[in-house]
Each structure stands twice: as structure tokens, then as C-alpha cells.
Scaffold this active site. Structure first.
Site, short mmCIF file in Angstrom:
data_model
loop_
_atom_site.label_atom_id
_atom_site.label_comp_id
_atom_site.label_asym_id
_atom_site.label_seq_id
_atom_site.Cartn_x
_atom_site.Cartn_y
_atom_site.Cartn_z
N HIS A 278 -5.79 1.64 10.58
CA HIS A 278 -5.68 1.07 11.77
C HIS A 278 -4.79 2.10 12.87
O HIS A 278 -4.45 1.87 13.83
CB HIS A 278 -5.07 -0.12 11.90
CG HIS A 278 -6.11 -1.18 11.26
ND1 HIS A 278 -5.56 -2.14 10.27
CD2 HIS A 278 -7.38 -1.32 11.13
CE1 HIS A 278 -6.74 -3.00 9.90
NE2 HIS A 278 -7.79 -2.28 10.49
N CYS B 266 5.51 -8.23 -3.33
CA CYS B 266 5.22 -6.73 -4.15
C CYS B 266 6.24 -6.03 -4.42
O CYS B 266 6.20 -5.39 -5.54
CB CYS B 266 4.42 -5.88 -2.98
SG CYS B 266 2.77 -6.66 -2.16
N ASN C 147 -0.58 -10.67 -3.67
CA ASN C 147 -0.31 -11.49 -2.26
C ASN C 147 0.27 -12.86 -2.54
O ASN C 147 -0.26 -13.73 -3.16
CB ASN C 147 -1.44 -11.29 -1.68
CG ASN C 147 -1.35 -11.73 0.06
OD1 ASN C 147 -0.60 -10.99 0.59
ND2 ASN C 147 -1.82 -12.95 0.32
N VAL D 130 0.49 -0.11 10.65
CA VAL D 130 0.84 0.95 11.56
C VAL D 130 2.16 1.25 11.58
O VAL D 130 2.61 2.02 12.55
CB VAL D 130 0.25 0.56 13.09
CG1 VAL D 130 -1.19 0.18 12.95
CG2 VAL D 130 1.06 -0.69 13.33
#
Length: 291
Positions: free
Chosen positions: A140, A283, A265, A124
Site C-alpha cells: 500500500h 509477533c 495474529n 505504510v
């Protein structure tokens, strides 16, 4: 065209550098993809200095007994809203100033090259948008927008900050640590006198345009994402353990369609047992190595 940014590793779990063999495997995976569907989670933003919830040892859940606010609590309790907004008010300047890291910029470039078909983020923080990605669904929602639960009027979170300042000219609070969703830790005494504005159009309750825990993602948004997935030929999960069902359902749909799935991940994920490829790297360290 990725501009190198120095990663902030305070909230990134320790991991080994990328294995050259794994780099080749991910390169092959990405090269074979024509319409790549990417899903990102908190682990892509930790290098921008935003903590996650679940990382072992350094995620919010392992460091504190704090839990995010529940949707029902926010809607039904004025004192819960006061506490939430006071914390959010203190945390907003820092949260809103976070910038995209190398991983966000790589995915933006993949989109420009026509490699990335659609990106769905569970975050978010608006960092994909700040990076310049356009084919994005914020699953979200986004902390940078606020809306009224009664009339639906939307305002920018930055505008609301000015209303908070006008209503609370002498209110001050020192924060104790920051949470993944941008709020901070405050005591009940600190929160007690904080004034919360109502919707300027109808006097209704203002809420961040995000899906709180206990709430659900709209059916329209879920259908839209399923359509983008149906147009794709492979799926990459970056920086997510996929513990939350709202995101996990799309991995299940990809598995059903027999799409190859790669996971990048640090630590185990809910998909490990059916992924084509699992990579345990940062990442921002591995993605820039992919041509």
C-alpha cells in the site's frame, strides 16, 4: 543478531504468553519452509507504538468514529486535502520517529539467512525498511514518500515537512490522539488557516505515496507479488486480520497452490478456516523464539 527492544504495549491487545506446543508447531513450520513468503499487517507495528484499525477495544475503529480519508475525497476536495495535510503535518514528527521492534528485526534476520524469500507488508510505516529488510514490497505504499498527481514528481515526506513549516510559520495546533496512518485528530477551526503547498515543478496536487481507501493497488505491483508467491513454498501471515482484499487475494492464491499457511495474529482472521496453523500471540514475543 536481534537486538532486544522494549515493546510498547499501549496498542497491543491482551493475549496469553506463547504456548510451548504452539512454539514447536511454528518452529516445525518455519524449519520445513525453504522459501518462505511473509505478509505483515498493522499487528506487527503495534509494538512500535503505532495503533491499528481493527483490534477489539483498542483499534481506531473501536475507540473512535474516525475513518481514514477516501481516495476520491482527497483528489476532488481542496478542503479535504487541507484537513488531511494539517493533521498529517502535526502527526509526522511522531509517526516518522517510530522504530522497528523485535518482530521486524527477526524477519530481517530470516532474510539474511536465506529463509525468507519475500516479504509483503500492508503497512505504510517503513519499519521493515528501517529494520534493514531488502526483499520487501510495500503493498500500500509508504508515508515517507510524496508524489504529484499531475506530473508524478516524487519528494521525501521529510522535505515536504520543511515546505509546510515555511508556509505556516505561526500556525500551531495541539493534537488529540494519533491514527495508524500518522495523522492526528484536529478540529475544523484548527485546520481552517493551514496552507498546503503545490508541486514545485508543475503546481499539481501532492499526495502521499500510499493507497488510500477506495483506491486500488497497481496491476504491476499485484503481478510482481504473485510472481514472488509462485516462487515460494509456504506462507506466514504476521499481524494481520486480512480483512482488506488487496492482501487477502494472495492468501487465496497460496491456498489454491496448496501452500501451507501459518497465521500469527491476536484475534480472528479471514483465513482461520483454511490455515494450516493459527497462533494467537504477539509477533514480537513469539517470532524471536523461532530458530
Amino acid at each position: 543478531s536481534v537486538s532486544r527492544t522494549s515493546p510498547n504495549l499501549a496498542f497491543v491487545p491482551v493475549c496469553l504468553p506463547p504456548d510451548p506446543v504452539e512454539v514447536k508447531e511454528l518452529q516445525r513450520f518455519v524449519s520445513n519452509a525453504k522459501r518462505l513468503f511473509v505478509m505483515t499487517g498493522a499487528g506487527i507495528s503495534t509494538e512500535s507504538g503505532i495503533p491499528d484499525y481493527r483490534s477489539e477495544g483498542i483499534g481506531l475503529y473501536s475507540r473512535t468514529n474516525r475513518r481514514p480519508i477516501q481516495h476520491a475525497e482527497f483528489v476532488h476536495s481542496a478542503s479535504a486535502r487541507q484537513r488531511y495535510w494539517a493533521r498529517n503535518f502535526v502527526g509526522w514528527p511522531q509517526f516518522s520517529s517510530h522504530q522497528p521492534n523485535t518482530a521486524h528485526l527477526v524477519l530481517r534476520d530470516w532474510e539474511k539467512l536465506g529463509k525468507l524469500h519475500w516479504l509483503v507488508t500492508q503497512n505504510v510505516d517503513a519499519l521493515h525498511t528501517k529494520a534493514g529488510s531488502q526483499r520487501v514490497t510495500e503493498l500500500h505504499g509508504c508515508m515517507h514518500r510524496v508524489f504529484c498527481l499531475a506530473c508524478g514528481d516524487q519528494i521525501l515526506r521529510s522535505e515536504l515537512q520543511k515546505h509546510f513549516e515555511a508556509l505556516n510559520p505561526t500556525w500551531k495546533a495541539e493534537a488529540f490522539g494519533v491514527a495508524p496512518d500518522g495523522d492526528v485528530f484536529l478540529t475544523d477551526e484548527q485546520v481552517h488557516n493551514f496552507q498546503v503547498p503545490a508541486c514545485h515543478k508543475c503546481g499539481g496536487i501532492l499526495k502521499p505515496d500510499v493507497t488510500f481507501f477506495g483506491d486500488t493497488v497497481s496491476r504491476e505491483k499485484v503481478n510482481f507479488v504473485h510472481q514472488r508467491l509462485a516462487e515460494s513454498d509456504s506462507m506466514l501471515v504476521a499481524g494481520s486480520s486480512m480483512q482488506v482484499y488487496s492482501g487477502y487475494r494472495f492468501a487465496l492464491a497460496a491456498q489454491e497452490k496448496k501452500l501451507p499457511i501459518a497465521i500469527l495474529n491476536i484475534g480472528p482472521t479471514r483465513l482461520d478456516h483454511f490455515a494450516t496453523l493459527k497462533l494467537n500471540s504477539r509477533c514480537g514475543e513469539l517470532l524471536p523464539l523461532i530458530v
